[in-house]
Design a protein around this motif. Structure first.
Motif, PDB file in Angstrom:
ATOM      1  N   PHE A  82       3.545  -9.908   0.876  1.00  0.00           N
ATOM      2  CA  PHE A  82       4.023  -8.912   1.879  1.00  0.00           C
ATOM      3  C   PHE A  82       2.536  -8.597   2.740  1.00  0.00           C
ATOM      4  CE2 PHE A  82       4.869  -5.152   4.101  1.00  0.00           C
ATOM      5  CZ  PHE A  82       6.220  -5.199   4.281  1.00  0.00           C
ATOM      6  N   ALA A  83       1.713  -8.255   1.981  1.00  0.00           N
ATOM      7  CA  ALA A  83       0.392  -7.907   2.188  1.00  0.00           C
ATOM      8  C   ALA A  83      -0.391  -8.902   3.237  1.00  0.00           C
ATOM      9  CB  ALA A  83      -0.629  -7.419   1.192  1.00  0.00           C
ATOM     10  N   GLN A  84      -0.238 -10.080   2.761  1.00  0.00           N
ATOM     11  CA  GLN A  84      -0.757 -11.510   3.639  1.00  0.00           C
ATOM     12  C   GLN A  84      -0.149 -11.417   4.943  1.00  0.00           C
ATOM     13  OE1 GLN A  84      -0.403 -14.276   0.555  1.00  0.00           O
ATOM     14  NE2 GLN A  84      -2.704 -14.268   0.119  1.00  0.00           N
ATOM     15  N   GLN A  85       1.347 -11.013   4.959  1.00  0.00           N
ATOM     16  CA  GLN A  85       2.134 -11.211   6.274  1.00  0.00           C
ATOM     17  C   GLN A  85       1.697 -10.188   7.175  1.00  0.00           C
ATOM     18  OE1 GLN A  85       6.111 -11.935   5.433  1.00  0.00           O
ATOM     19  NE2 GLN A  85       6.868 -12.243   7.756  1.00  0.00           N
ATOM     20  N   ILE A  86       1.362  -9.178   6.745  1.00  0.00           N
ATOM     21  CA  ILE A  86       0.794  -7.847   7.698  1.00  0.00           C
ATOM     22  C   ILE A  86      -0.758  -8.032   7.769  1.00  0.00           C
ATOM     23  CG2 ILE A  86       3.045  -6.726   7.365  1.00  0.00           C
ATOM     24  CD1 ILE A  86       1.352  -4.717   5.609  1.00  0.00           C
ATOM     25  N   ALA A  87      -1.383  -8.839   7.212  1.00  0.00           N
ATOM     26  CA  ALA A  87      -2.634  -8.840   7.258  1.00  0.00           C
ATOM     27  C   ALA A  87      -3.552  -7.492   6.622  1.00  0.00           C
ATOM     28  CB  ALA A  87      -3.314  -9.037   8.503  1.00  0.00           C
ATOM     29  N   CYS A  88      -2.944  -7.195   5.546  1.00  0.00           N
ATOM     30  CA  CYS A  88      -3.338  -5.975   5.098  1.00  0.00           C
ATOM     31  C   CYS A  88      -4.643  -6.226   3.711  1.00  0.00           C
ATOM     32  CB  CYS A  88      -2.113  -5.085   4.424  1.00  0.00           C
ATOM     33  SG  CYS A  88      -2.678  -3.561   3.515  1.00  0.00           S
ATOM     34  N   PRO A  89      -5.571  -5.790   3.969  1.00  0.00           N
ATOM     35  CA  PRO A  89      -6.723  -6.133   2.816  1.00  0.00           C
ATOM     36  C   PRO A  89      -6.677  -5.392   1.555  1.00  0.00           C
ATOM     37  CG  PRO A  89      -7.662  -4.923   4.547  1.00  0.00           C
ATOM     38  CD  PRO A  89      -6.288  -5.029   4.989  1.00  0.00           C
ATOM     39  N   SER A  90      -5.915  -4.497   1.543  1.00  0.00           N
ATOM     40  CA  SER A  90      -6.008  -3.636   0.323  1.00  0.00           C
ATOM     41  C   SER A  90      -4.682  -3.067  -0.459  1.00  0.00           C
ATOM     42  CB  SER A  90      -6.764  -2.181   0.895  1.00  0.00           C
ATOM     43  OG  SER A  90      -8.226  -2.248   0.545  1.00  0.00           O
ATOM     44  N   LEU A  91      -4.821  -3.232  -1.789  1.00  0.00           N
ATOM     45  CA  LEU A  91      -3.544  -2.710  -2.456  1.00  0.00           C
ATOM     46  C   LEU A  91      -3.969  -1.682  -3.219  1.00  0.00           C
ATOM     47  CD1 LEU A  91      -2.108  -6.383  -3.721  1.00  0.00           C
ATOM     48  CD2 LEU A  91      -1.348  -5.026  -1.665  1.00  0.00           C
ATOM     49  N   ASN A  92      -3.061  -0.515  -2.886  1.00  0.00           N
ATOM     50  CA  ASN A  92      -3.438   0.671  -3.647  1.00  0.00           C
ATOM     51  C   ASN A  92      -2.581   0.970  -5.030  1.00  0.00           C
ATOM     52  OD1 ASN A  92      -4.639   3.343  -3.533  1.00  0.00           O
ATOM     53  ND2 ASN A  92      -2.761   4.224  -3.478  1.00  0.00           N
ATOM     54  N   LEU A  93      -3.274   1.417  -6.064  1.00  0.00           N
ATOM     55  CA  LEU A  93      -2.649   1.777  -7.350  1.00  0.00           C
ATOM     56  C   LEU A  93      -3.019   2.937  -8.026  1.00  0.00           C
ATOM     57  CD1 LEU A  93      -4.202  -0.449 -10.140  1.00  0.00           C
ATOM     58  CD2 LEU A  93      -4.745  -0.849  -7.767  1.00  0.00           C
ATOM     59  N   HIS A  94      -2.288   3.271  -8.979  1.00  0.00           N
ATOM     60  CA  HIS A  94      -2.602   4.676  -9.736  1.00  0.00           C
ATOM     61  C   HIS A  94      -2.835   4.580 -11.103  1.00  0.00           C
ATOM     62  CE1 HIS A  94      -0.210   5.311  -6.012  1.00  0.00           C
ATOM     63  NE2 HIS A  94      -0.865   6.249  -5.766  1.00  0.00           N
ATOM     64  N   GLY A  95      -2.904   5.469 -11.754  1.00  0.00           N
ATOM     65  CA  GLY A  95      -2.976   5.273 -13.406  1.00  0.00           C
ATOM     66  C   GLY A  95      -1.581   5.029 -14.151  1.00  0.00           C
ATOM     67  N   THR A  96      -0.518   5.457 -13.375  1.00  0.00           N
ATOM     68  CA  THR A  96       1.034   5.014 -13.970  1.00  0.00           C
ATOM     69  C   THR A  96       1.729   5.286 -12.638  1.00  0.00           C
ATOM     70  OG1 THR A  96       2.848   5.609 -15.496  1.00  0.00           O
ATOM     71  CG2 THR A  96       1.442   7.595 -14.125  1.00  0.00           C
ATOM     72  N   GLY A  97       2.946   4.612 -12.634  1.00  0.00           N
ATOM     73  CA  GLY A  97       4.021   4.715 -11.553  1.00  0.00           C
ATOM     74  C   GLY A  97       4.374   5.975 -11.221  1.00  0.00           C
ATOM     75  N   LEU A  98       4.504   6.236  -9.946  1.00  0.00           N
ATOM     76  CA  LEU A  98       5.159   7.672  -9.609  1.00  0.00           C
ATOM     77  C   LEU A  98       6.618   7.692  -9.221  1.00  0.00           C
ATOM     78  CD1 LEU A  98       2.105   8.592  -7.387  1.00  0.00           C
ATOM     79  CD2 LEU A  98       2.151   9.262  -9.999  1.00  0.00           C
ATOM     80  N   GLY A  99       7.157   8.598  -9.829  1.00  0.00           N
ATOM     81  CA  GLY A  99       8.737   8.579  -9.503  1.00  0.00           C
ATOM     82  C   GLY A  99       9.099   9.412  -8.440  1.00  0.00           C
ATOM     83  N   GLU A 100      10.004  10.318  -8.314  1.00  0.00           N
ATOM     84  CA  GLU A 100      10.563  11.269  -7.487  1.00  0.00           C
ATOM     85  C   GLU A 100       9.682  12.313  -7.183  1.00  0.00           C
ATOM     86  OE1 GLU A 100      12.809  12.298  -4.250  1.00  0.00           O
ATOM     87  OE2 GLU A 100      13.045  10.364  -5.462  1.00  0.00           O
ATOM     88  N   GLY A 101       9.335  12.682  -6.067  1.00  0.00           N
ATOM     89  CA  GLY A 101       8.453  13.852  -5.945  1.00  0.00           C
ATOM     90  C   GLY A 101       7.115  13.589  -6.530  1.00  0.00           C
ATOM     91  N   GLY A 102       6.544  12.357  -6.649  1.00  0.00           N
ATOM     92  CA  GLY A 102       5.335  11.951  -7.362  1.00  0.00           C
ATOM     93  C   GLY A 102       4.925  12.304  -8.617  1.00  0.00           C
ATOM     94  N   ILE A 103       6.103  12.598  -9.559  1.00  0.00           N
ATOM     95  CA  ILE A 103       5.836  12.838 -10.880  1.00  0.00           C
ATOM     96  C   ILE A 103       5.801  11.400 -11.658  1.00  0.00           C
ATOM     97  CG2 ILE A 103       7.019  13.704 -12.901  1.00  0.00           C
ATOM     98  CD1 ILE A 103       6.087  15.815 -10.821  1.00  0.00           C
ATOM     99  N   PRO A 104       4.767  11.309 -12.407  1.00  0.00           N
ATOM    100  CA  PRO A 104       4.469  10.163 -13.147  1.00  0.00           C
ATOM    101  C   PRO A 104       5.518   9.676 -14.086  1.00  0.00           C
ATOM    102  CG  PRO A 104       2.932  11.889 -14.204  1.00  0.00           C
ATOM    103  CD  PRO A 104       3.744  12.318 -12.920  1.00  0.00           C
ATOM    104  N   LEU A 105       5.724   8.377 -14.021  1.00  0.00           N
ATOM    105  CA  LEU A 105       6.782   7.922 -14.918  1.00  0.00           C
ATOM    106  C   LEU A 105       6.417   7.694 -16.362  1.00  0.00           C
ATOM    107  CD1 LEU A 105       8.053   5.091 -12.618  1.00  0.00           C
ATOM    108  CD2 LEU A 105       9.124   7.061 -13.026  1.00  0.00           C
ATOM    109  N   LEU A 106       5.147   7.978 -16.636  1.00  0.00           N
ATOM    110  CA  LEU A 106       4.466   7.972 -17.936  1.00  0.00           C
ATOM    111  C   LEU A 106       3.466   9.068 -18.131  1.00  0.00           C
ATOM    112  CD1 LEU A 106       4.520   6.290 -20.538  1.00  0.00           C
ATOM    113  CD2 LEU A 106       2.564   5.062 -19.791  1.00  0.00           C
ATOM    114  N   PRO A 107       4.014  10.210 -18.204  1.00  0.00           N
ATOM    115  CA  PRO A 107       2.924  11.344 -18.279  1.00  0.00           C
ATOM    116  C   PRO A 107       2.319  11.305 -19.462  1.00  0.00           C
ATOM    117  CG  PRO A 107       5.486  12.030 -18.444  1.00  0.00           C
ATOM    118  CD  PRO A 107       5.490  10.778 -18.227  1.00  0.00           C
ATOM    119  N   VAL A 108       1.100  11.726 -19.488  1.00  0.00           N
ATOM    120  CA  VAL A 108       0.245  11.736 -20.579  1.00  0.00           C
ATOM    121  C   VAL A 108      -0.471  13.229 -20.751  1.00  0.00           C
ATOM    122  CG1 VAL A 108      -1.899  10.707 -21.512  1.00  0.00           C
ATOM    123  CG2 VAL A 108      -0.226   9.327 -20.370  1.00  0.00           C
TER     124      VAL A 108
END
Length: 262
Positions: A82-108
């Motif tokens: 998908f990124a290649q198809q829209i020529a997007c050079p950057s993939l963003n990530l976080h320490g854990t996946g975020l759920g509804e309202g930005g709450i982490p799916l694996l809170p620590v």
């Protein structure tokens, strides 16, 4: 010195369909950032002619558990076409996946030494994936006080330490100054320390997460500090318009442009 100015299409012109938001942003002279790609049409986005600078690069996973690390790398791999198809050079990530309202799916509650080591190993895999496909993966800091409680490695200092430990040109920091202002403050010193490892900068004012000029940060000073530190990459407004109307979004974009034209 000049920056590539981008706008997060998920947070402005919210009364319009997403594709129309992208077109409005592009016609105003900005690059575009998107979040979840799974609900979007890559061909339609590419046809707008917009420049895409960043997108969320995974759908599930985390940095610290074996299964979570495998999921993160697997779904990053799925995101690349998908990124290649829209020529997007950057993939963003976080320490854990975020759920509804930005709450982490694996809170620590407490990040242990073993978690740090696991995160470095996962990010080494992420960097290798980026190298194979010629993309940059960027790890974003998040605040845990207001928006994302329980996110591991949320502080900018933690994100910076992980990126520096991996030491790959295909893994950089997404320095989110909105989150950093809430979590740590002292933005100019943070910029000076982090710039060698930064692949993208995101901004929103505090409090409120709206455009520059609506809160406490003197963004012209911050922009000058970025330039003086030698940063000349993407600066993205990941912020809501204080006035949610389309005219209000127009004004938010112009306020951002004025603050970061150096």
């Amino acid at each position: 010195m000049s920056f590539t100015l981008a706008i997060c299409s998920e947070m402005v012109y919210t009364g319009l369909p997403h594709l129309e938001r992208v077109e409005r942003i592009h016609s105003a002279g900005f690059a575009v950032e998107i979040w979840d790609w799974t609900q979007k049409d890559a061909a339609a986005l590419a046809a707008t002619g917009a420049q895409f600078t960043s997108m969320t690069g995974y759908t599930t996973g985390d940095l610290i558990t074996p299964d979570g690390a495998d999921d993160l790398v697997r779904t990053m791999h799925q995101s690349i076409p998908f990124a290649q198809q829209i020529a997007c050079p950057s993939l963003n990530l976080h320490g854990t996946g975020l759920g509804e309202g930005g709450i982490p799916l694996l809170p620590v509650e407490v990040v242990t030494g073993d978690m740090w080591l696991a995160a470095v190993r996962t990010l080494e895999r992420v960097a290798e994936l980026g190298e194979r496909h010629g993309i940059t993966c960027v790890l974003e800091n998040l605040n845990t006080q207001v928006d994302h409680p329980g996110t591991p490695f949320g502080k900018a200092a933690d994100t910076l330490a992980l990126v520096a430990a991996v030491g790959s040109p295909h893994l950089k920091m997404n320095l989110d100054l909105y989150h950093a202002q809430i979590g740590e403050g002292n933005l100019v010193e943070l910029i000076r320390r982090a710039v060698p490892h930064v692949g993208e900068v995101q901004v929103a004012d505090v409090p409120g997460r709206c455009e520059p000029g609506t809160g406490e940060v003197r963004w012209t000073f911050v922009a000058q500090a970025l330039a003086e530190a030698g940063y000349d990459g993407v600066v993205a407004m990941e912020a809501f318009a204080a006035d949610p109307s389309s005219a209000g979004s127009d004004r938010a974009l112009e306020a951002f442009r004025a603050a970061f034209t150096v």
